[in-house]
Scaffold this motif. Structure first.
Motif, PDB file in Angstrom:
ATOM      1  N   GLY A   1       0.806  -1.219   0.000  1.00  0.00           N
ATOM      2  CA  GLY A   1       0.000   0.000   0.000  1.00  0.00           C
ATOM      3  C   GLY A   1       0.835   1.262   0.000  1.00  0.00           C
ATOM      4  N   TRP A   2       0.180   2.386   0.268  1.00  0.00           N
ATOM      5  CA  TRP A   2       0.843   3.684   0.216  1.00  0.00           C
ATOM      6  C   TRP A   2       1.717   3.916   1.447  1.00  0.00           C
ATOM      7  N   LYS A   3       2.888   4.492   1.207  1.00  0.00           N
ATOM      8  CA  LYS A   3       3.808   4.826   2.287  1.00  0.00           C
ATOM      9  C   LYS A   3       4.344   6.236   2.079  1.00  0.00           C
ATOM     10  N   CYS A   4       4.927   6.801   3.133  1.00  0.00           N
ATOM     11  CA  CYS A   4       5.475   8.155   3.033  1.00  0.00           C
ATOM     12  C   CYS A   4       6.990   8.113   3.109  1.00  0.00           C
ATOM     13  N   LYS A   5       7.611   9.189   2.684  1.00  0.00           N
ATOM     14  CA  LYS A   5       9.070   9.310   2.698  1.00  0.00           C
ATOM     15  C   LYS A   5       9.446  10.775   2.811  1.00  0.00           C
ATOM     16  N   PRO A   6      10.626  11.095   3.329  1.00  0.00           N
ATOM     17  CA  PRO A   6      11.061  12.500   3.399  1.00  0.00           C
ATOM     18  C   PRO A   6      11.263  13.060   1.993  1.00  0.00           C
TER      19      PRO A   6
ATOM     20  N   ILE B   1      20.652  15.733  13.733  1.00  0.00           N
ATOM     21  CA  ILE B   1      20.298  14.441  13.139  1.00  0.00           C
ATOM     22  C   ILE B   1      19.180  13.752  13.911  1.00  0.00           C
ATOM     23  N   ARG B   2      19.261  13.787  15.232  1.00  0.00           N
ATOM     24  CA  ARG B   2      18.205  13.148  16.015  1.00  0.00           C
ATOM     25  C   ARG B   2      16.854  13.825  15.780  1.00  0.00           C
ATOM     26  N   GLY B   3      16.874  15.157  15.733  1.00  0.00           N
ATOM     27  CA  GLY B   3      15.628  15.869  15.470  1.00  0.00           C
ATOM     28  C   GLY B   3      15.055  15.495  14.111  1.00  0.00           C
ATOM     29  N   TRP B   4      15.928  15.405  13.100  1.00  0.00           N
ATOM     30  CA  TRP B   4      15.480  15.060  11.744  1.00  0.00           C
ATOM     31  C   TRP B   4      14.915  13.644  11.709  1.00  0.00           C
ATOM     32  N   ILE B   5      15.639  12.693  12.295  1.00  0.00           N
ATOM     33  CA  ILE B   5      15.190  11.291  12.267  1.00  0.00           C
ATOM     34  C   ILE B   5      13.912  11.102  13.086  1.00  0.00           C
ATOM     35  N   ASN B   6      13.817  11.761  14.228  1.00  0.00           N
ATOM     36  CA  ASN B   6      12.602  11.640  15.033  1.00  0.00           C
ATOM     37  C   ASN B   6      11.376  12.142  14.281  1.00  0.00           C
ATOM     38  N   TYR B   7      11.554  13.205  13.496  1.00  0.00           N
ATOM     39  CA  TYR B   7      10.419  13.742  12.743  1.00  0.00           C
ATOM     40  C   TYR B   7      10.032  12.822  11.594  1.00  0.00           C
TER      41      TYR B   7
ATOM     42  N   ARG C   1      10.762   9.583  11.160  1.00  0.00           N
ATOM     43  CA  ARG C   1      10.887   8.159  11.459  1.00  0.00           C
ATOM     44  C   ARG C   1       9.723   7.331  10.918  1.00  0.00           C
ATOM     45  N   ILE C   2       8.576   7.947  10.686  1.00  0.00           N
ATOM     46  CA  ILE C   2       7.432   7.193  10.171  1.00  0.00           C
ATOM     47  C   ILE C   2       7.553   6.943   8.674  1.00  0.00           C
ATOM     48  N   GLY C   3       8.538   7.575   8.026  1.00  0.00           N
ATOM     49  CA  GLY C   3       8.699   7.439   6.581  1.00  0.00           C
ATOM     50  C   GLY C   3       9.742   6.401   6.210  1.00  0.00           C
ATOM     51  N   SER C   4       9.763   6.027   4.935  1.00  0.00           N
ATOM     52  CA  SER C   4      10.749   5.074   4.418  1.00  0.00           C
ATOM     53  C   SER C   4      12.042   5.833   4.123  1.00  0.00           C
ATOM     54  N   MET C   5      13.129   5.465   4.820  1.00  0.00           N
ATOM     55  CA  MET C   5      14.377   6.205   4.603  1.00  0.00           C
ATOM     56  C   MET C   5      15.619   5.366   4.897  1.00  0.00           C
ATOM     57  N   LYS C   6      15.471   4.025   4.902  1.00  0.00           N
ATOM     58  CA  LYS C   6      16.613   3.167   5.209  1.00  0.00           C
ATOM     59  C   LYS C   6      17.748   3.375   4.203  1.00  0.00           C
ATOM     60  N   GLY C   7      17.415   3.374   2.902  1.00  0.00           N
ATOM     61  CA  GLY C   7      18.435   3.569   1.875  1.00  0.00           C
ATOM     62  C   GLY C   7      19.128   4.913   2.013  1.00  0.00           C
TER      63      GLY C   7
END
Length: 396
Positions: free
Chosen positions: A244-249, A286-292, A294-300
């Motif tokens: 299904g649909w997912k979000c990303k930065p 970095i922590r602030g960015w990742i915490n915001y 984190r619900i998105g796809s960004m492993k790569g």
């Protein structure tokens, strides 16, 4: 008068005072700072309360400042005096208590937990409305000149978010009555329909309704019909996977992260200060960015970003060591402590190489020896604080 008494109650005012002090922020046009609030209200509270109840309280004009937006434009902010911020906060707290539970479930901006108090009777207190009207008409001071503010509430005060939600709740109810699926965060709204034809029709209809009923101007540059994969909302984009649909930065948010980290890791400045200071600065960003996101796809993206970040940190470390002798000695020390079995000859070649820092830090010896895990291991063995440990999440 009953509602105003709740606003000016000791409990509500102390809560407002704590909230403003906790949020900190700059001083207004009177130059009074947050640190001076306690003393200021001890001296002035009786006078302030009396003038409010007698409808004689006059809020000060807000101080105009501008902050850059991602599109290169400037966002105007209005900074009230700290005393006005406390009064606004006190009013906002009571407004939230009354209105929040009646807001649409699709509205998410500037709202406390949904399990708040149940809705109470609507505000109709003349003294309260007079006070709110005073804040709306306080004006703006820019370049030493006070100008009348005729439209809207200046962003920057505690009262503006709840007033925005109260006003835009009519829009939420209108969209719900039409059976539309939507999500709103402050003044950012996404409406979802099944076809491009329906999207064009809904956009024209809703734009017309906003202008006729709420007297709001819809941004021509931001209002558009797009397919889901080209849609943007609160810094997120969307893509469709097997589940299904997912979000990303968004890409521009990734570029901003790189830019902020580059500023922190600029060689001249970073090499001149302790690593602990550099790592603390990186952690905040970095922590602030990742915490915001984190619900998105960004492993790569994080894998790629981590490689770049590790390399930049290695460059700073080698630059701090400066002389070839120091580089050789420290690399040998890491090699011995961590039992890495690198040859003396390989380490000597790296330490005395004529290659630039960027190239040297790409070599296998530096790549391996100056890694987060080995540096942390070396610090523990020598009883020093694990400076790199906070970054292991991104650098390992």
């Amino acid at each position: 008068m009953e509602f105003m008494e709740k606003i000016l109650s000791r409990e509500n005012m102390l809560s407002a005072l704590k909230a403003v002090k906790r949020n900190k922020g700059a001083a207004g046009i009177d130059k009074v700072t947050v640190d001076e609030l306690d003393e200021y209200f001890i001296r002035k509270w009786t006078e302030i309360k009396t003038t409010i109840l007698e409808k004689k309280y006059k809020p000060q004009p807000v101080r105009r400042v501008y902050i850059p937006k991602s599109n290169g434009k400037m966002r105007p902010l209005g900074i009230p005096t700290v005393a006005d911020r406390v009064i606004q906060q006190a009013v906002a707290q009571e407004f939230v208590r009354i209105f929040d539970t009646s807001f649409s479930n699709y509205s998410h901006g500037f709202r406390p937990q949904r399990s708040c108090h149940t809705a109470m009777e609507q505000v109709n207190d003349a003294t309260t409305l007079h006070l709110v009207r005073g804040f709306l008409k306080a004006g703006v001071m820019e370049n030493g000149v006070i100008c009348q503010n005729d439209d809207g509430v200046p962003q920057g005060g505690p009262l503006s978010p709840i007033l925005s939600n109260i006003y835009l709740d009519k829009l939420d109810k209108e969209l719900e009555s039409r059976g539309l699926r939507f999500v709103r965060y402050a003044d950012d709204v996404n409406i979802f329909v099944k076809s491009e034809m329906a999207a064009d029709r809904v956009m024209k209809s809703v734009t017309s309704w906003l202008e006729r009923k709420l007297f709001l101007k819809v941004s021509a540059t931001k209002t558009k019909v797009v397919r889901p994969m080209k849609s943007e909302f609160l810094g997120f984009g969307f893509w469709k996977g097997k589940k299904g649909w997912k979000c990303k930065p968004l890409n521009d948010r990734k570029k901003r992260l790189y830019k902020k980290c580059k500023e922190i890791l600029a060689r001249k400045r970073a090499a001149a200060r302790p690593l602990s200071v550099t790592f603390n600065k990186l952690n905040q960003v970095i922590r602030g960015w990742i915490n915001y996101y984190r619900i998105g796809s960004m492993k790569g993206f994080l894998d790629e970003f981590g490689q770049w970040l590790r390399h930049k940190v290695r460059v700073i470390i080698i630059k701090q060591w400066k002389r070839p002798k120091t580089v050789y000695r420290n690399l040998m020390k890491l090699n011995r402590i961590c039992k890495c079995n690198m040859s003396d000859e390989d380490i000597f070649k790296v330490a005395n190489s004529r290659l630039g820092l960027f190239r040297r830090c790409s070599m296998n010896v530096v790549n391996y020896l100056i890694s987060p895990k080995l540096l942390e291991k070396a610090n523990k063995k020598e009883g020093r604080p694990a400076l790199v440990n906070p970054l292991n999440y991104y650098l390992s």
